[in-house]
Write a protein that holds these residues in place. Structure first.
Motif, mmCIF file in Angstrom:
data_model
loop_
_atom_site.group_PDB
_atom_site.id
_atom_site.type_symbol
_atom_site.label_atom_id
_atom_site.label_comp_id
_atom_site.label_asym_id
_atom_site.label_seq_id
_atom_site.Cartn_x
_atom_site.Cartn_y
_atom_site.Cartn_z
ATOM 1 N N ASP A 1 0.882 -1.169 0.000
ATOM 2 C CA ASP A 1 0.000 0.000 0.000
ATOM 3 C C ASP A 1 0.913 1.210 0.000
ATOM 4 O OD1 ASP A 1 -1.870 1.989 0.344
ATOM 5 O OD2 ASP A 1 -2.145 1.600 2.489
ATOM 6 N N GLY A 2 1.094 1.805 -1.169
ATOM 7 C CA GLY A 2 1.998 2.928 -1.306
ATOM 8 C C GLY A 2 1.245 4.225 -1.502
ATOM 9 N N GLY A 3 1.169 5.034 -0.469
ATOM 10 C CA GLY A 3 0.480 6.310 -0.560
ATOM 11 C C GLY A 3 1.456 7.465 -0.678
ATOM 12 N N GLY A 4 0.933 8.664 -0.579
ATOM 13 C CA GLY A 4 1.783 9.838 -0.678
ATOM 14 C C GLY A 4 2.640 10.045 0.550
ATOM 15 N N SER A 5 2.207 9.500 1.703
ATOM 16 C CA SER A 5 2.945 9.699 2.953
ATOM 17 C C SER A 5 3.688 8.458 3.417
ATOM 18 C CB SER A 5 1.980 10.147 4.063
ATOM 19 O OG SER A 5 1.319 11.339 3.717
ATOM 20 N N GLN B 1 1.438 -7.564 -5.433
ATOM 21 C CA GLN B 1 0.501 -6.540 -5.881
ATOM 22 C C GLN B 1 0.872 -5.233 -5.190
ATOM 23 O OE1 GLN B 1 -1.300 -5.366 -8.080
ATOM 24 N NE2 GLN B 1 -3.489 -5.626 -7.717
ATOM 25 N N ALA B 2 1.210 -4.232 -5.988
ATOM 26 C CA ALA B 2 1.604 -2.939 -5.445
ATOM 27 C C ALA B 2 0.562 -1.892 -5.788
ATOM 28 C CB ALA B 2 2.972 -2.524 -6.002
ATOM 29 N N PHE C 1 -7.432 0.927 -6.167
ATOM 30 C CA PHE C 1 -7.918 -0.418 -6.473
ATOM 31 C C PHE C 1 -7.748 -1.361 -5.284
ATOM 32 C CE2 PHE C 1 -7.596 1.411 -10.638
ATOM 33 C CZ PHE C 1 -8.577 0.769 -11.390
ATOM 34 N N ILE C 2 -6.627 -1.269 -4.577
ATOM 35 C CA ILE C 2 -6.453 -2.157 -3.425
ATOM 36 C C ILE C 2 -7.367 -1.729 -2.272
ATOM 37 C CG2 ILE C 2 -4.107 -2.820 -4.089
ATOM 38 C CD1 ILE C 2 -3.114 -0.930 -1.817
ATOM 39 N N ALA C 3 -7.667 -0.431 -2.195
ATOM 40 C CA ALA C 3 -8.634 0.032 -1.186
ATOM 41 C C ALA C 3 -10.012 -0.529 -1.495
ATOM 42 C CB ALA C 3 -8.673 1.564 -1.163
ATOM 43 N N HIS C 4 -10.347 -0.620 -2.783
ATOM 44 C CA HIS C 4 -11.638 -1.199 -3.179
ATOM 45 C C HIS C 4 -11.696 -2.676 -2.815
ATOM 46 C CE1 HIS C 4 -15.112 -2.331 -5.601
ATOM 47 N NE2 HIS C 4 -15.359 -1.062 -5.814
ATOM 48 N N THR C 5 -10.607 -3.405 -3.082
ATOM 49 C CA THR C 5 -10.571 -4.821 -2.726
ATOM 50 C C THR C 5 -10.710 -5.008 -1.222
ATOM 51 O OG1 THR C 5 -9.168 -5.370 -4.630
ATOM 52 C CG2 THR C 5 -9.210 -6.944 -2.812
ATOM 53 N N ALA C 6 -10.038 -4.162 -0.451
ATOM 54 C CA ALA C 6 -10.114 -4.271 1.004
ATOM 55 C C ALA C 6 -11.540 -4.074 1.502
ATOM 56 C CB ALA C 6 -9.197 -3.237 1.654
ATOM 57 N N ALA C 7 -12.280 -3.188 0.840
ATOM 58 C CA ALA C 7 -13.644 -2.892 1.291
ATOM 59 C C ALA C 7 -14.663 -3.876 0.757
ATOM 60 C CB ALA C 7 -14.033 -1.474 0.862
ATOM 61 N N LEU D 1 -10.545 -3.965 7.038
ATOM 62 C CA LEU D 1 -9.306 -4.482 6.461
ATOM 63 C C LEU D 1 -8.545 -3.322 5.826
ATOM 64 C CD1 LEU D 1 -7.603 -7.014 5.751
ATOM 65 C CD2 LEU D 1 -8.841 -7.090 3.565
ATOM 66 N N PRO D 2 -7.327 -3.038 6.260
ATOM 67 C CA PRO D 2 -6.557 -1.940 5.657
ATOM 68 C C PRO D 2 -6.274 -2.205 4.182
ATOM 69 C CG PRO D 2 -5.562 -2.677 7.725
ATOM 70 C CD PRO D 2 -6.599 -3.694 7.355
ATOM 71 N N ALA D 3 -5.946 -1.154 3.463
ATOM 72 C CA ALA D 3 -5.698 -1.277 2.028
ATOM 73 C C ALA D 3 -4.591 -2.277 1.711
ATOM 74 C CB ALA D 3 -5.356 0.087 1.439
ATOM 75 N N VAL D 4 -3.579 -2.364 2.565
ATOM 76 C CA VAL D 4 -2.500 -3.322 2.300
ATOM 77 C C VAL D 4 -3.024 -4.759 2.351
ATOM 78 C CG1 VAL D 4 -1.686 -3.572 4.701
ATOM 79 C CG2 VAL D 4 -0.069 -3.792 2.792
ATOM 80 N N GLY D 5 -4.082 -4.982 3.139
ATOM 81 C CA GLY D 5 -4.728 -6.293 3.155
ATOM 82 C C GLY D 5 -5.421 -6.573 1.840
ATOM 83 N N GLY D 6 -6.004 -5.526 1.234
ATOM 84 C CA GLY D 6 -6.594 -5.665 -0.092
ATOM 85 C C GLY D 6 -5.536 -6.028 -1.120
ATOM 86 N N ALA D 7 -4.336 -5.450 -0.975
ATOM 87 C CA ALA D 7 -3.235 -5.779 -1.879
ATOM 88 C C ALA D 7 -2.841 -7.247 -1.751
ATOM 89 C CB ALA D 7 -2.034 -4.882 -1.591
ATOM 90 N N LEU D 8 -2.870 -7.766 -0.523
ATOM 91 C CA LEU D 8 -2.559 -9.189 -0.325
ATOM 92 C C LEU D 8 -3.611 -10.086 -0.988
ATOM 93 C CD1 LEU D 8 -1.340 -9.302 3.398
ATOM 94 C CD2 LEU D 8 0.028 -9.790 1.362
ATOM 95 N N LEU D 9 -4.884 -9.729 -0.832
ATOM 96 C CA LEU D 9 -5.945 -10.516 -1.473
ATOM 97 C C LEU D 9 -5.769 -10.519 -2.988
ATOM 98 C CD1 LEU D 9 -9.087 -9.422 0.608
ATOM 99 C CD2 LEU D 9 -7.812 -11.573 0.784
ATOM 100 N N ASP D 10 -5.424 -9.359 -3.553
ATOM 101 C CA ASP D 10 -5.165 -9.280 -4.992
ATOM 102 C C ASP D 10 -3.972 -10.148 -5.382
ATOM 103 O OD1 ASP D 10 -7.264 -7.592 -5.519
ATOM 104 O OD2 ASP D 10 -6.058 -5.771 -5.579
#
Length: 328
Positions: free
Chosen positions: A9-13, A69-70, A104-110, A293-302
């Protein structure tokens, strides 16, 4: 057979990197600086350093990774995806590699593949929908932008102060703004602005972004200036959600909000209130859901999907429980 996956989960911060096995067990969690190359000149180092450290902590080699998945902020154009692909190619990972916009990973997490709309308002801002026909559509495809990112709330607040658009009730909030910028008067703040607020644009955006919580907290305290800023931003998010809802067949649309600004209590309530008012005019109802589920969890599911690893029932909950240790 490789049975390990990496989610980013790579954000601006911040850039969060997680390694997990095929059963959903977390092996490592690493956090670095931002990965949006337009906001952070060290974006590539943060990504590569985070992956290398996460692999070392997990005790596995790059060639053992089945998929990565990044989700990365700032990926919109072909040249940006090419940059991300080049960064991931330097990792030594031979498994499947994918880089997508972090929305997209935030969508998967939700929603975990189900239809719905996610609106992000944190360091960046974007609204993404997945329809019942599995079509993806973003608000910017319709020429729309919702300035719900932290820096835009701060810009609006500061500009209002410089323009003299405030009332007596705003004074404590204005004093907070002056203290944040280390000045003693609106005149000094004006002079600071005339000098560019900071040494360069990246530093200016960073400073305004970090000021965001002052605005949302002031809105909760019913400060008129902060409320006006937040209400305006919330309304732009609602417009984006309403536009994307027109791409759905169902009359009931699920949506979620993520990011430090849009998940503040004031902004959540403002968006919910405005969407509820549109039920009659649109003929649709909007169901707000919270994603644990945090967005990085969505990245893992992807990443599991990319690797062809079957995700067992309850894996998302298992990931959520483990990630709580790092995100709370």
């Amino acid at each position: 057979m490789s049975t390990y996956v990496i989610g980013i989960d790579g954000g601006g911060s911040h850039t969060r990197v997680v390694v997990a096995d095929d059963c959903g067990k977390l092996l490592s969690y690493v956090q670095k600086g931002g990965c949006n190359r337009y906001h952070d000149s060290h974006a590539e180092q943060h990504v590569l350093g985070g992956i290398a450290e996460a692999l070392e902590q997990a005790g596995i080699r790059p060639e053992q990774v089945a998929a990565i998945q990044a989700g990365m902020a700032g990926l919109d154009r072909d040249e940006e995806f090419a940059w991300a692909k080049g960064v991931l190619a330097k990792t030594g990972i031979t498994g499947r590699k994918s880089a997508v916009n972090d929305t997209f990973i935030a969508h998967t997490a939700a929603f975990n593949g189900e239809p719905g709309i996610v609106a992000i308002g944190g360091t960046g801002s974007l609204i993404l929908a997945r329809t019942e026909l599995e079509a993806w559509i973003r608000n910017d495809q319709l020429g729309h932008y919702a300035p719900t990112a932290a820096r835009f709330l701060s810009y609006d607040a500061v500009h209002s102060v410089l323009a003299g658009r405030y009332v007596q009730q705003d004074q404590p909030f204005i004093e907070q703004i002056l203290a944040y910028w280390n000045v003693h008067s609106v005149q000094e703040l004006t002079a600071l602005g005339a000098a560019g607020f900071a040494e360069n644009k990246q530093e200016m955006n960073r400073k305004f972004s970090q000021m965001g919580p002052l605005v949302t907290k002031a809105a909760i305290r019913q400060t008129p200036l902060a409320m006006r800023v937040c209400d305006s931003a919330a309304d732009t998010a609602v417009v984006g959600i309403l536009m994307l809802s027109g791409c759905f067949r169902s009359g009931q649309i699920s949506y979620t909000l993520t990011g430090s600004c849009l998940t503040s209590p004031y902004m959540v309530a403002a968006v919910q209130k405005r969407l509820a008012k549109n039920n009659q005019t649109t003929g649709r109802t909007f169901q707000y859901i919270t994603s644990d589920l945090p967005a990085v969890g969505g990245a893992l599911l992807d990443a599991y999907h990319l690797a062809g690893i079957h995700v067992k029932e309850g894996t998302a909950i298992l990931l959520q429980e483990q990630l709580k240790r790092y995100t709370t």
